[in-house]
Design an enzyme around this catalytic site. Sequence first.
Site, short mmCIF file in Angstrom:
data_model
loop_
_atom_site.label_atom_id
_atom_site.label_comp_id
_atom_site.label_asym_id
_atom_site.label_seq_id
_atom_site.Cartn_x
_atom_site.Cartn_y
_atom_site.Cartn_z
N ARG A 190 -0.62 2.94 -10.96
CA ARG A 190 -1.55 2.95 -9.82
C ARG A 190 -2.52 4.13 -9.86
O ARG A 190 -2.44 5.06 -9.05
CB ARG A 190 -0.77 2.95 -8.49
CG ARG A 190 0.11 1.73 -8.36
CD ARG A 190 0.84 1.71 -7.06
NE ARG A 190 0.15 0.93 -6.05
CZ ARG A 190 0.58 0.80 -4.81
NH1 ARG A 190 1.67 1.40 -4.42
NH2 ARG A 190 -0.08 0.07 -3.95
N ARG A 224 9.40 1.51 5.73
CA ARG A 224 7.98 1.87 5.57
C ARG A 224 7.09 0.73 6.05
O ARG A 224 5.95 0.98 6.46
CB ARG A 224 7.67 2.12 4.10
CG ARG A 224 8.22 3.43 3.54
CD ARG A 224 7.73 3.62 2.12
NE ARG A 224 6.34 3.19 2.05
CZ ARG A 224 5.79 2.57 1.01
NH1 ARG A 224 6.50 2.32 -0.06
NH2 ARG A 224 4.52 2.20 1.04
N ASP A 276 2.11 -8.74 -2.66
CA ASP A 276 3.08 -8.24 -1.69
C ASP A 276 4.06 -9.32 -1.21
O ASP A 276 4.97 -9.02 -0.44
CB ASP A 276 2.36 -7.63 -0.47
CG ASP A 276 1.79 -6.25 -0.80
OD1 ASP A 276 2.09 -5.72 -1.87
OD2 ASP A 276 1.04 -5.72 0.04
N LYS A 308 0.24 -3.19 8.64
CA LYS A 308 0.37 -1.85 8.05
C LYS A 308 -0.85 -1.52 7.19
O LYS A 308 -1.42 -0.44 7.30
CB LYS A 308 1.65 -1.79 7.20
CG LYS A 308 1.73 -0.58 6.32
CD LYS A 308 2.99 -0.53 5.50
CE LYS A 308 2.88 -1.19 4.14
NZ LYS A 308 2.07 -0.48 3.14
N ASN A 309 -1.25 -2.47 6.35
CA ASN A 309 -2.32 -2.16 5.40
C ASN A 309 -3.70 -2.12 6.05
O ASN A 309 -4.69 -1.79 5.40
CB ASN A 309 -2.30 -3.15 4.23
CG ASN A 309 -1.11 -2.89 3.32
OD1 ASN A 309 -0.41 -1.89 3.47
ND2 ASN A 309 -0.89 -3.78 2.37
N CYS A 365 4.00 5.88 -8.85
CA CYS A 365 4.63 5.00 -7.88
C CYS A 365 5.50 3.99 -8.59
O CYS A 365 5.25 3.63 -9.73
CB CYS A 365 3.56 4.29 -7.07
SG CYS A 365 4.27 3.17 -5.89
#
Length: 415
Positions: free
Chosen positions: A120, A395, A303, A22-23, A115
Site C-alpha cells: 500500500r 476498527r 472489502d 467508515k470510509n 499494512c
Amino acid sequence: MTKIIVEKSPALKGTVKISGAKNSVLPIIAASLLSSGEVFIDDIPELEDVNVIIELIKYLGAECTLKDGKLRIMVDIKDVEAPYDLVKKMRASFLVMGPILAKLGHARISMPGGCAIGTRPIDLHLKGFQTLGANINIGHGYVEATAKKLIGKKVYLDFPSVGATENIMMAAVFADGVTAIENAAEEPEIVDLANFLNKMGANIKGAGTDTIRIEGVKELKGTEHTVIPDRIEAGTYMVAAAMTGGNVLIENVIIDHIKPVIAKLTECGVVITEEANGIRVKGKKNYKAVDIKTLPYPGFPTDMQAQMMAMMSCAKGTSVIIETVFENRFMHVDELKRMGANIKIEGRSAVVTGIDHLSGAEVKATDLRAGAALVLAGLVADGKTVINDVHHIDRGYVKIEDRLSKLGAIIYREE
Ligand code: UD1
C-alpha cells in the site's frame, strides 16, 4: 485479550440498521481541517478508526465534540505535523496531508506503516501533490510537502486509488485555477467527500466519474453533513443472513452502492428484494459457487472479498476468486482452512471448493474484513469458533456481536 466466540447459529431473523460509512467519515473528518467555520457531521459510526482520526485532528488543533453520533468540529490548525504515534495506528491518517498542505502550504506527516493487506504505497498521493507544485521530501520516516501556492493542473492516476483521489481533491480546493484528476476512483465515498466539500463552498464537479474537476476557491465555510451508509457493513450482514438461511431486513442502505454485491448473491441463489425501508435478504440451504473478481467501483469491492470467500467455502461447487486491487489480501485463507475450508491460492487467485460443513476452531482476525469473514464462517461452522485479535473487527464494525445477537446469532465477547 478480548476474543469473540461464535457458535453455530440458527437462521438470522429481524432487522439491522446500517451505520454511517467508515470510509466516508474518515476523509470527511480530515476535510474538516479545510473549513474556517463550524462543521457538524451526522451518523458518525462508533468505531476505533473514527476515534483515531478524531484524536489526530485534535492534535492538529481542532476542537471536537461527539454526542449522539453527531460530531462538531471547529478548526484552528496549530501544527503541520502528524506524528508517528498517531499515523501508525491507521493508514487513512495520511489523508490529513492534502488538507494541511492546502491550508498552510506545509505539511509533515509520518509515513504510513506497512499494512497487512499489501505494501500500500503512497506514490500516487505524492505524484498528485507534486503535479500541483508541491516540493516533496522524504526522510526520517516522514513525508514533508511544501508549496507557496498550489496551481491547478491535470493529474493522471496510474491506478484509481481511493485515498490518492481523496487526498489530491482536498489539496486542490484552494489551488489557483482548475485541477483535473483523471482515472480517478469512482467509489461512493469519493462522491460523499466531494458533496461535503461543495457544501462548504468548494467547486468540485465530476465526482463519481473517472474525471474530477476542482476549481480553486478562496475559503471554505462551516456546514452540516450526514454521512452515507456503510455499503461494506451492509454487504457483510447480507452475507450473514444468506449463509444462515435467514430472513433479514437491512435498513439504511443505498441500493445503488451495493449493486455488485446484490448481483453476486443473487447469482448464488439468494433472494433479495427492495422494500420501503431497505432490502430484504432471504437465504436458503445450499448455494451455487460463483466466480468473483475484485475491481475498483463499480466492480465487486475488495472489502467484500473475504466475506464472500467464507460463503463460497460451503457452497456447492468450485469458485475462483481473483483479487486485483491488493496484492496480498488472502490472509484469511489460512484461518478459513483451520476451519476445514478447501482453498488453494495461485498468485492473485483463490480456488475455493465448497464443503458440507466448516468446523469451529480457534482462529485470528488478520485484518478487518478477514475478521468479518471468520465471524460469518463461525455462524455456520459446527461447534465453537474462537476469534482472536478482534481489535481489527472493532476498527470497522459497530457492535458486531450485539447486532448479530439481536438477529438470533450465538456470538459473544470474552475478556
Ligand atoms: C480504501 C479503503 C479500503 C479499500 C480500498 C480499495 C478507506 C479508508 N479505505 O483504501 O477499505 O479496501 O480503498 O477499495 O477508504 N496504491 C498505489 N499507490 C498509491 C495508493 C494506492 O499503488 O499511492 C495501490 C494500493 O497499493 C492498492 C491499490 O492502489 O493496491 C488500491 O489502494 P487505494 O484505492 O488507495 O486504497 P486505500 O485508499 O488505501
